[in-house]
Each structure stands twice: as C-alpha cells, then as structure tokens.
Design an enzyme around this catalytic site. Structure first.
Site, short mmCIF file in Angstrom:
data_model
loop_
_atom_site.label_atom_id
_atom_site.label_comp_id
_atom_site.label_asym_id
_atom_site.label_seq_id
_atom_site.Cartn_x
_atom_site.Cartn_y
_atom_site.Cartn_z
N ASN A 210 0.96 -1.16 0.15
CA ASN A 210 0.07 0.00 0.03
C ASN A 210 0.81 1.21 -0.09
O ASN A 210 1.94 1.02 -0.02
CB ASN A 210 -0.89 0.20 1.28
CG ASN A 210 -0.16 -0.17 2.52
OD1 ASN A 210 0.38 0.71 2.76
ND2 ASN A 210 -0.10 -1.28 3.21
N ASP A 279 -4.48 -6.29 5.50
CA ASP A 279 -5.42 -7.19 6.09
C ASP A 279 -5.39 -8.69 5.61
O ASP A 279 -6.01 -9.37 6.26
CB ASP A 279 -6.92 -6.52 5.68
CG ASP A 279 -7.01 -5.35 6.77
OD1 ASP A 279 -6.41 -5.20 7.89
OD2 ASP A 279 -7.81 -4.46 6.14
N PRO A 305 -2.98 -11.86 10.81
CA PRO A 305 -3.36 -11.43 12.23
C PRO A 305 -3.47 -9.91 12.43
O PRO A 305 -2.78 -9.18 11.73
CB PRO A 305 -2.37 -11.79 13.06
CG PRO A 305 -1.19 -12.17 12.16
CD PRO A 305 -1.59 -12.36 10.64
N ASP A 306 -4.58 -9.58 13.29
CA ASP A 306 -4.47 -7.77 13.51
C ASP A 306 -3.33 -7.96 14.75
O ASP A 306 -3.71 -8.18 15.97
CB ASP A 306 -6.03 -7.88 14.05
CG ASP A 306 -5.83 -6.13 14.13
OD1 ASP A 306 -5.23 -5.51 14.68
OD2 ASP A 306 -7.27 -5.57 13.62
N PHE A 323 -4.18 3.61 15.08
CA PHE A 323 -4.37 4.69 14.05
C PHE A 323 -5.49 4.25 13.14
O PHE A 323 -5.62 2.92 12.81
CB PHE A 323 -2.96 4.95 13.25
CG PHE A 323 -2.25 6.09 13.76
CD1 PHE A 323 -1.52 5.75 14.97
CD2 PHE A 323 -1.88 7.20 13.17
CE1 PHE A 323 -0.92 6.70 15.72
CE2 PHE A 323 -1.25 8.20 13.75
CZ PHE A 323 -0.66 8.16 15.10
N LYS A 337 -13.33 1.40 15.43
CA LYS A 337 -12.33 0.57 15.76
C LYS A 337 -11.58 0.65 16.89
O LYS A 337 -11.14 -0.23 17.46
CB LYS A 337 -11.05 1.27 14.65
CG LYS A 337 -11.37 0.84 13.29
CD LYS A 337 -10.31 1.42 12.42
CE LYS A 337 -10.98 0.99 10.90
NZ LYS A 337 -9.82 1.46 9.78
N LYS A 341 -11.36 -2.80 19.21
CA LYS A 341 -10.13 -3.47 19.39
C LYS A 341 -9.76 -2.97 20.98
O LYS A 341 -8.63 -3.38 21.57
CB LYS A 341 -8.94 -2.70 18.60
CG LYS A 341 -9.07 -2.95 17.07
CD LYS A 341 -8.02 -2.78 16.33
CE LYS A 341 -8.34 -2.91 14.91
NZ LYS A 341 -7.19 -2.88 13.77
N1 CTP Z 1 -3.49 -3.09 12.53
C1 CTP Z 1 -2.63 -3.93 12.93
N2 CTP Z 1 -2.61 -5.16 12.15
C2 CTP Z 1 -3.59 -5.54 11.08
C3 CTP Z 1 -4.24 -4.43 10.62
C4 CTP Z 1 -4.21 -3.26 11.55
O1 CTP Z 1 -1.92 -3.80 13.93
N3 CTP Z 1 -3.57 -6.83 10.65
C5 CTP Z 1 -3.84 -1.69 13.23
C6 CTP Z 1 -3.04 -0.57 12.40
O2 CTP Z 1 -1.40 -0.37 12.73
C7 CTP Z 1 -3.82 0.63 12.97
C8 CTP Z 1 -5.13 -0.08 13.07
O3 CTP Z 1 -4.95 -1.50 13.51
O4 CTP Z 1 -3.36 1.06 14.18
C9 CTP Z 1 -6.20 -0.03 12.07
O5 CTP Z 1 -7.13 -0.43 12.07
P1 CTP Z 1 -8.00 -1.61 11.02
O6 CTP Z 1 -9.48 -1.59 11.53
O7 CTP Z 1 -7.27 -2.50 10.78
O8 CTP Z 1 -7.72 -0.67 9.80
P2 CTP Z 1 -7.89 -0.83 8.38
O9 CTP Z 1 -6.82 -2.12 8.04
O10 CTP Z 1 -7.39 0.17 7.83
O11 CTP Z 1 -9.31 -1.56 8.46
P3 CTP Z 1 -10.24 -1.62 7.26
O12 CTP Z 1 -9.56 -1.98 6.08
O13 CTP Z 1 -11.36 -2.46 7.73
O14 CTP Z 1 -10.65 -0.03 7.30
#
Ligand code: CTP
Length: 398
Positions: A210, A279, A305-306, A323, A337, A341
């Site tokens: 990205n 994601d 994984p998140d 963020f 969010k 979380k």
């Molecule tokens: N984050 C993370 N691990 C992931 C995805 C996101 O640690 N696999 C963290 C990012 O660093 C940021 C936050 O989660 O602090 C963003 O939240 P998220 O909901 O995952 O954002 P997006 O990926 O932008 O979600 P979406 O695509 O659903 O808008």
C-alpha cells in the site's frame, strides 16, 4: 514548530576538519528560528573563517578573550549569560581534555567554565584518538560533570580510516538539539511501535502493498524518543532515516511484523500501531515467478493477524494506541475501531488530509471524546500526539 525557535544558542567551533559541518549547523539553526552566536577557537578559525560564521549567523563572531567589542570586556561572561545552551561542534580531543580539567585559557574554554547553562559537545576526531584511554577518561569526566555528548558516529573519516569519531551531520545535530529541549514526559517508558506498509509476497518479485510512506510513524517514533522514551520501531520497507535514539527493526510482511512486535513487547509500557498492515496476504506464495497467460489470474487471499488487536487483548497489555486512516465517515469508523479493539486511544485522519504528504490533520479519540489537533507538519502533529498520550498515561496512573 522547532523547539530551538526563539532560543539563544552559542555554537563553539574548535579546530577539527568537521568545522565545515558547523557552518551548515549554524545555517540550519538560524533557519529553525534560533538566535545563533558563534565562538571560534584559534584552531577552529584555521578551518573556517569568522566571516563565514558571521554571514550565516547574522551576528558578530567571537574568537578572542580580550575582544574589546563587549562594553564591559567580558565576552566570556556575557555570551553565556542569557543563552539556552552552548553547543561545541566540533569538539576536538584537546578541547574535551581541557574541558575535563577546567582549563580556561581561551574564550571558548573560559565561557564553558563560567557558564550556568547546559553545555553540549559533539566530538570529532580520528578513531584512535576517540578510543585512546585519556579521551575515554575525559569523556566520562565531562559526562559526570553534566555535559551532554551528541555522537560521535562511526564511519569514514577525513584521515581515510573508518571507525568511531566522526562528528554527527548538521541535520542530526539539529535533531538532537531539538530533542534536548523537549520536555521528557515519557522518560523511563518503553514504547514499541509499528510504521510503514507491509508487503505480502505473491511470488519472488511481486506482492501486495500500500502507499503508506511511514512518515507519520517515523515522526511519532522521533517524538517519543525526544520525550525520553526507549523506542523500538518495527518498520515496513520505507526510505526514511532512523530517528536519533530509536531502535529500528525491519519487517516486510504482516507475519514478520507480528513476530518482531511480540519479540520487542516484554517490558513495553505503550504499543502504538501506525503501520498500514495488509489485512490479507496471498494464501500461497509461488516459489518461482508467475508467468503470464491469456487467462484471468485468481489470487486467493487469507486474513492476516491483527497485530494491534492481539496486543491489546493480552492480559498484560501495554497502553495501546491505534491509527485509522479513512476516506470518509472518520468519526464513526475511528471510534468503531477504537471500541472493537478496546483501545484507550486512537488517532484518526482522512487519507485526503495526510497520506504520503508532510502535513497532517488528525483527531485523537479517547474515552473522553474527540480531540482535533491543529493541521501541522507531521513532526508537530507527532508532538501533539505524544502530549496527549503522556496526559492519558499520567491520568491512568500508569
Ligand atoms: N492493524 C494491525 N494489524 C493489522 C491491521 C491493522 O496492527 N493486521 C492496526 C494498524 O496499525 C492501525 C489499526 O490497526 O493502528 C487500523 O485498524 P484497522 O481496522 O485494521 O484498519 P484498516 O486495516 O484500515 O481497516 P479497514 O480496512 O477495515 O478499514
């Protein structure tokens, strides 16, 4: 806004070839809004003339203890009197030795002895001089006396050797001086953070990524370090210099980033997820380069994984900051969010306001509501975020 703006900085220049960098330092300090007064030692004046420093600082340059230009003939007292700091760059081995022993045989050494303002030195010397036992003892002695030492760095030296003793670059010295004036609101805290994009490999040469530039994350890492925190920055691939005082760990994919975060986490007081973590990743990475064919190509993606959610869900979770970069409905998505979380704090921005650029407009969300920060350079936004974070940590008694 730079923390040196409006401050009076006395720059001492002693006789080393790195004196040429001091000219650039004086220029950068002036550009950042500092009032700069240069004191040149006899040796320093052999490398760069007073005329250069006068032109760059816009102020008279001082070299002589017996200079009659000061009405009371006390340049060694007057120059330091209302200064915010004296920065000696370059500081030679000889100057450090004289400093360690309280010598006062020229204007700069006398000024340093007669001061009641912070003194910082940026050593510059050949690696053998730096490593020599007397220099080691002298550096320890001035540190014990409360003198701050910036650098030196390792690298190629003017003498052709490679090693420790090279003076920091002018930009690095400015960055460290700016950090010097930042209130140490995160002193004693360990901050682990992520920044930049991830790259999810499709085959050996292609992948999904990205447009995260990493600028906001790096600015925040710098601001945390300047506020006194120990910072581990787990970073995706970006072309940014590592901020002073920050330990950077490179990670390419989301899985690598997760591993690096979990490794860095023990002892962390704060975790900040700034990275734009993919994601999804390809379910399989081809061992060899995929070859084109006339057919459509279907990639199967599997969720990553998140990292942030996982860290925040731990029983021993540090204070977690998320963020969210959104293209619309910022308040609803960001607050959603934060709640999903279970984060005490989240920083949201509209991608149209920040991604890739040098400025950003953010809103901080916490249990008390939304707190918009003024639009500013990312470095300044980062300072605002650190202020907010430090306030919440203190309020939470952590
Ligand atoms: N984050 C993370 N691990 C992931 C995805 C996101 O640690 N696999 C963290 C990012 O660093 C940021 C936050 O989660 O602090 C963003 O939240 P998220 O909901 O995952 O954002 P997006 O990926 O932008 O979600 P979406 O695509 O659903 O808008």
């Amino acid at each position: 806004m730079s923390t040196v703006r409006g401050r009076k900085i006395v720059v001492g220049v002693t006789g080393g070839v790195a004196a040429y960098k001091a000219a650039e330092l004086v220029r950068l300090l002036g550009k950042a809004g500092a009032e700069v007064h240069v004191v040149l030692s006899e040796g320093g004046a052999r490398f760069v003339t007073a005329v250069t420093f006068q032109a760059l600082s816009g102020n008279p340059v001082w070299t002589d203890l017996w200079d009659a230009r000061m009405p009371n003939n006390m340049a060694h007292i007057n120059l330091g009197r209302d200064a915010d700091a004296i920065l000696v760059a370059p500081a030679t081995a000889d100057f450090i030795a004289r400093l360690a022993h309280g010598m006062a045989d020229d204007l700069l050494s006398t000024l340093c002895l007669a001061r009641d303002v912070p003194l910082i030195v940026a050593p510059a010397m050949n690696r053998q001089m730096w490593e020599a036992p007397p220099t080691r003892r002298n550096v320890e002695a001035i540190r014990a006396d409360g003198v701050t030492v910036f650098g030196p760095a390792a690298g190629e030296q003017a003498c052709g050797e490679v090693g420790m003793g090279r003076m920091l670059e002018a930009e690095e010295l400015l960055e460290q001086l700016e950090g010097f004036f930042v209130p140490k609101r995160l002193a004693g805290r360990k901050v682990v953070m992520t920044a930049g994009p991830t790259f999810e490999a499709i085959d050996p040469v292609r992948g999904i990524t990205n447009i995260s530039s990493g600028k906001m994350g790096y600015a925040l890492a710098r601001a945390c370090a300047q506020a006194g925190a120990e910072v581990v920055l787990v970073s995706g691939a970006v072309a940014l210099p590592v901020p002073a005082g920050v330990q950077r760990v490179l990670a390419t994919s989301a899985l690598q980033m997760r591993t690096a975060v979990l490794e860095a986490l023990p002892g962390a007081d704060v975790f900040i997820g700034v990275a734009a973590v993919a994601d999804y990743r390809p379910l399989e990475t081809a061992e060899h380069k995929l070859k084109k064919s006339g057919d459509t190509l279907t990639l199967t993606l599997t969720p990553n994984p998140d990292i942030l959610a996982e860290v925040a869900a731990r029983p021993d979770a540090p204070f977690c900051v998320g963020f969210a970069a959104e293209s619309r409905d910022l308040d609803a998505y960001a607050e959603g969010k934060r709640r999903n979380k279970r984060l005490p704090m989240l920083v949201g921005n509209l991608v149209s306001d920040g991604m890739g650029g040098d400025d950003n407009t953010v809103i901080v969300y916490d249990d008390a509501g939304r707190h918009p920060l003024p639009r500013a350079a990312k470095a300044e936004v980062a300072q605002g975020i650190v202020e907010h974070l430090a306030g919440l940590l203190a309020a939470a008694g952590r």
